[in-house]
Design a protein around this motif. Structure first.
Motif, PDB file in Angstrom:
ATOM      1  N   PHE A 151      40.354  22.684  45.990  1.00 29.39           N
ATOM      2  CA  PHE A 151      40.931  22.595  44.637  1.00 29.39           C
ATOM      3  C   PHE A 151      42.244  23.384  44.594  1.00 29.39           C
ATOM      4  O   PHE A 151      42.298  24.508  44.117  1.00 29.39           O
ATOM      5  N   LYS A 152      43.277  22.766  45.140  1.00 28.33           N
ATOM      6  CA  LYS A 152      44.558  23.469  45.266  1.00 28.33           C
ATOM      7  C   LYS A 152      45.241  23.711  43.919  1.00 28.33           C
ATOM      8  O   LYS A 152      46.039  24.621  43.775  1.00 28.33           O
ATOM      9  N   LYS A 153      44.925  22.875  42.908  1.00 24.34           N
ATOM     10  CA  LYS A 153      45.600  22.992  41.615  1.00 24.34           C
ATOM     11  C   LYS A 153      44.849  23.894  40.631  1.00 24.34           C
ATOM     12  O   LYS A 153      45.320  24.132  39.527  1.00 24.34           O
ATOM     13  N   HIS A 154      43.656  24.368  41.021  1.00 24.26           N
ATOM     14  CA  HIS A 154      42.902  25.245  40.115  1.00 24.26           C
ATOM     15  C   HIS A 154      43.532  26.639  40.086  1.00 24.26           C
ATOM     16  O   HIS A 154      43.907  27.190  41.131  1.00 24.26           O
ATOM     17  N   VAL A 155      43.643  27.180  38.883  1.00 25.11           N
ATOM     18  CA  VAL A 155      44.149  28.552  38.714  1.00 25.11           C
ATOM     19  C   VAL A 155      42.970  29.509  38.858  1.00 25.11           C
ATOM     20  O   VAL A 155      41.979  29.398  38.130  1.00 25.11           O
ATOM     21  N   VAL A 156      43.071  30.453  39.802  1.00 25.14           N
ATOM     22  CA  VAL A 156      41.992  31.407  40.070  1.00 25.14           C
ATOM     23  C   VAL A 156      42.460  32.803  39.694  1.00 25.14           C
ATOM     24  O   VAL A 156      43.567  33.215  40.056  1.00 25.14           O
ATOM     25  N   TYR A 157      41.628  33.525  38.949  1.00 29.99           N
ATOM     26  CA  TYR A 157      41.960  34.886  38.528  1.00 29.99           C
ATOM     27  C   TYR A 157      41.273  35.890  39.444  1.00 29.99           C
ATOM     28  O   TYR A 157      40.086  35.763  39.764  1.00 29.99           O
ATOM     29  N   GLY A 158      42.031  36.911  39.869  1.00 29.46           N
ATOM     30  CA  GLY A 158      41.479  37.979  40.698  1.00 29.46           C
ATOM     31  C   GLY A 158      41.008  39.146  39.867  1.00 29.46           C
ATOM     32  O   GLY A 158      40.997  39.099  38.633  1.00 29.46           O
ATOM     33  N   ARG A 159      40.627  40.225  40.551  1.00 31.14           N
ATOM     34  CA  ARG A 159      40.135  41.421  39.861  1.00 31.14           C
ATOM     35  C   ARG A 159      41.196  42.035  38.948  1.00 31.14           C
ATOM     36  O   ARG A 159      40.888  42.694  37.965  1.00 31.14           O
ATOM     37  N   GLY A 160      42.466  41.829  39.292  1.00 35.02           N
ATOM     38  CA  GLY A 160      43.541  42.364  38.444  1.00 35.02           C
ATOM     39  C   GLY A 160      43.584  41.725  37.076  1.00 35.02           C
ATOM     40  O   GLY A 160      44.140  42.284  36.134  1.00 35.02           O
ATOM     41  N   ASP A 161      42.999  40.516  36.942  1.00 35.47           N
ATOM     42  CA  ASP A 161      42.944  39.808  35.663  1.00 35.47           C
ATOM     43  C   ASP A 161      41.507  39.673  35.182  1.00 35.47           C
ATOM     44  O   ASP A 161      41.108  38.668  34.580  1.00 35.47           O
ATOM     45  N   ILE A 162      40.710  40.710  35.438  1.00 41.96           N
ATOM     46  CA  ILE A 162      39.274  40.612  35.146  1.00 41.96           C
ATOM     47  C   ILE A 162      38.996  40.433  33.653  1.00 41.96           C
ATOM     48  O   ILE A 162      37.963  39.901  33.264  1.00 41.96           O
TER      49      ILE A 162
END
Length: 556
Positions: free
Chosen positions: A55-66
Motif C-alpha cells: 500500500f504505497k499510497k497509504h499515509v502511515v503515522y509513526g510514534r512522533g504523531d501518536i
C-alpha cells in the motif's frame, strides 16, 4: 517496552500501549511503532515495511504523531489500540483488556459489550442518535461561523480597548499636568517673594555698610583732634548702628530657604497599582429567549411499591434524555425514560429534599431525616436504564438546597449556604443566619458560576448573590407568590415556580425581573414544588405538591 522488532508469544505478560495487529494474527506480541488509518492497523517496524510494499499510497503515522493514532478506529481502544471488549459500569468507560489490567482490576461491575449491545439497534435511544448528532453538527457549524465573526470583533475590541487605555492615560496625564502646574505656580510665587526679599536685603546691606564706614571714619577723625565730646557722641551712635547691623545679620541668618516635600500619598498609591485597569474576558453567550406555553400533558410517576401519594421535590434531565426525580413522600429516587415512564427506582431510608445533575449520568440527592446522622448527599449514576447508588457522605446540618458547579456543591441548610467539595469537605460558608434573606430554601448557580440564586418562600423573593454572599438583586414579582423551586439551564434560562400562585415564571439572568409567566393552572399546575427546563426538547417538567403525575409543558 519492547523495541519495534522484538516479538513475544501471545502468552507473554508484556503489556504494550499499542500492539502490532499483524503480529497478533500470528500469535506474537509485538509493540506497534506505526499506525495506518486507512487499514486501521497498528504495525511494528517489520510489518510496516511489508505494508509499504503493498500500500504505497497509504499515509502511515509513526510514534512522533501518536496523538493522531487515537480516534480512527471505532471498536478499538484510543489509549492502547486493543479491541474494546467490556464496559466498566463503575467508571462508565469502554475498556480493552489492557485497560482492565491496568486501571479496572478492582472494579466490581464489568459488563461484556456483546451482552450490552444485544437488541440495542431497536432502542429509541439509538434510533434518535443520528438526529441528535446532525443537530449538534449544525449547532457546531453555527458556533464556528460565530467564532469566525468573533475574530474580526475581537480585533475591533482590541483597538477600542487600546484607545480607551490611551484616553484614560491621557486623563491621568492631564490631571498630573494640572497638579504640576499648580505646584510650579506655588514655586514661582515663592521664588518671586524670595527674590524681592533678597533684593531688599542687598540694599539694606549696602546702606548699613556705607553708614558704618562713614561713622567709624568720622569717629577716628574726632579722636585725632582730642574732641572728647564729639568722640563720645560718635561712639554712642556707632554702637547703636552696630547693634542694628547685628540684628539684621542675625535675622538674615535665620531666614527660611526653599524646600520641596512631595505628597506622601501619591507614590505609594501608584506603586500599589498593577495596571491602569482590568481587561476582562467577557464570554459571549446566547441571548435569552422568552418562552410561552404551547401545550401540556400529565404523566403518571406512581409505581406499585409506592404506599403514599407522590410528592416530586426534585427533577433533573440527563444528557441521554432520561429524567431523574426525587419522591419525598415515598422516599425514592425514580428514573424516567424519554416517554416519562418510570423504568427504575432506588429506595432511601430518609426522604429526599432536592437533587441536582453533576456530570454525565451522575446526580446528587440531598437527604434529610429525623436524626443528625441522616443528613447527607447520596450519589447515583444511570447505566443501561438502571439507577445505581454509588456513594454518599453525611453532614452535620440539614440540606434543603443543593446545586453543582465545576466540581463543587452549593448546599443550603435553611439558614446557611455552604460550599462543599464532592467528597463532603466544607470549603467555606457563603452566608449564615445573620444574612438579610435568612432562609435558603432552594438554590441554583449561573452557568458562569458568578451568581447564586436563592429562594426565600416566606418573603416570596428570589435573591441573587455573588460568590461572597453579597446581594446583587432581589425579585418579588406578584406573579411569584411563595417561590418553591427553580432551575437554570446551561444557556442561562432560569425558571421559578410559585407554589401559592400556581405559576412558573421565566426570570432574566441577573434575577432582577420576570420576563414572562410561562405556565399556569390551566396547564395542569397546582402548588408546583419543583421545575426543570429541558433545552433538548424545549419543555418544562413540573412536580406538583402531592400529585402522582408530573406536568410536562411544551414551550415555543
Amino acid at each position: 517496552m519492547a523495541s519495534g522488532g522484538s516479538s513475544f508469544h501471545k502468552g507473554s505478560d508484556m503489556i504494550h500501549d499499542y500492539s502490532c495487529f499483524k503480529c497478533e494474527e500470528n500469535d506474537l506480541n509485538t509493540e506497534a511503532q506505526h499506525f495506518c488509518p486507512q487499514c486501521e492497523h497498528y504495525l511494528c517496524q517489520k510489518c510496516v515495511n511489508i505494508h509499504g510494499d503493498y500500500f504505497k499510497k497509504h499515509v502511515v503515522y509513526g510514534r512522533g504523531d501518536i496523538q493522531k493514532w487515537a480516534g480512527f478506529s471505532m471498536d478499538r481502544c484510543a489509549h492502547h489500540g486493543k479491541e474494546l471488549e467490556v464496559h466498566c459500569d463503575d467508571h462508565q468507560e469502554l475498556c480493552c483488556s489492557v485497560c482492565v489490567a491496568l486501571n479496572h482490576r478492582l472494579c466490581t461491575r464489568i459488563s461484556h459489550l456483546p451482552d450490552l449491545a444485544r437488541g440495542f439497534l431497536q432502542t429509541a435511544e439509538f434510533i434518535q442518535l443520528p438526529a441528535a448528532v446532525y443537530k449538534m453538527r449544525d449547532r457546531l457549524d453555527e458556533l464556528k461561523n460565530d467564532r469566525i465573526k468573533d475574530q474580526a470583533s475581537l480585533k475591533d475590541s482590541f483597538k477600542d480597548i487600546s484607545s480607551e487605555i490611551k484616553a484614560f492615560r491621557k486623563k491621568i496625564n492631564q490631571i498630573l499636568d494640572k497638579l504640576e502646574k499648580k505646584t510650579i505656580e506655588q514655586l514661582d510665587n515663592m521664588m518671586e517673594d524670595f527674590e524681592k526679599s533678597i533684593k531688599d536685603d542687598l540694599e539694606t546691606f549696602a546702606l548699613m555698610h556705607d553708614q558704618l564706614s562713614t561713622m567709624i571714619e568720622k569717629l577716628q577723625q574726632s579722636a585725632g583732634k582730642n574732641k572728647e565730646s564729639s568722640c563720645y557722641i560718635g561712639f554712642i551712635k556707632c554702637k547703636s548702628k552696630l547693634s542694628e547691623a547685628k540684628s539684621i545679620v542675625q535675622e538674615i541668618r535665620e531666614k527660611e530657604r526653599m524646600k520641596f516635600k512631595s505628597d506622601e500619598i501619591v507614590l505609594p498609591f501608584l506603586r500599589k497599582l498593577n495596571s491602569l485597569g482590568n481587561v476582562k474576558h467577557v464570554r459571549k453567550t446566547d441571548s435569552i429567549h422568552v418562552y410561552k406555553a404551547q401545550s401540556s400533558s400529565q404523566y403518571k410517576v406512581k409505581i406499585k411499591k409506592d404506599k403514599s401519594i407522590c410528592d416530586i421535590v426534585g427533577i433533573c434531565e440527563l444528557p441521554t434524555g432520561e429524567v431523574v426525580i426525587a419522591d419525598y413522600n415515598n422516599k425514592r429516587v425514580k428514573l424516567l425514560n424519554r416517554q416519562y415512564e418510570v423504568i427504575d427506582h432506588c429506595d432511601l431510608q430518609d426522604p429526599p429534599e432536592q437533587l441536582c445533575h453533576i456530570t454525565g449520568s451522575e446526580v446528587a440527592v440531598a437527604v434529610n431525616g429525623i436524626s443528625v446522622t441522616s443528613y447527607g448527599v447520596h450519589f447515583f449514576t444511570v447505566t443501561k436504564g438502571k439507577l445505581l447508588a454509588v456513594r454518599k457522605f453525611t453532614t452535620d446540618h440539614e440540606i434543603h438546597a443543593i446545586a453543582h458547579h465545576q466540581g463543587k456543591l452549593y448546599m443550603g441548610s435553611h439558614f446557611d449556604l455552604h460550599l462543599y467539595t464532592m467528597d463532603g469537605n466544607i470549603i467555606k460558608t457563603i452566608c449564615d443566619e445573620k444574612s438579610p434573606y435568612h432562609i435558603v430554601h432552594r438554590c441554583a448557580v449561573s452557568p458562569d458560576g458568578e451568581r447564586i440564586y436563592v429562594i426565600n418562600p416566606n418573603t416570596s423573593k428570589l435573591i441573587t448573590l455573588d460568590t461572597s454572599g453579597h446581594v446583587l438583586s432581589t425579585e418579588d414579582d406578584s406573579y411569584l407568590e411563595r417561590p418553591y423551586g427553580l432551575c437554570v439551564s446551561p444557556s442561562g434560562h432560569m425558571f421559578v415556580c410559585g407554589q401559592r400562585s400556581n405559576t412558573v415564571v421565566q426570570v432574566d439572568k441577573e434575577g432582577r425581573k420576570t420576563l414572562a409567566t410561562v405556565a399556569r393552572m390551566a396547564h395542569g399546575l397546582w402548588n408546583p414544588r419543583s421545575v426543570w427546563f429541558s433545552e433538548q426538547t424545549s419543555t418544562l417538567i413540573v412536580g406538583n405538591f402531592e400529585d402522582d403525575s408530573i406536568t410536562v409543558v411544551q414551550l415555543c
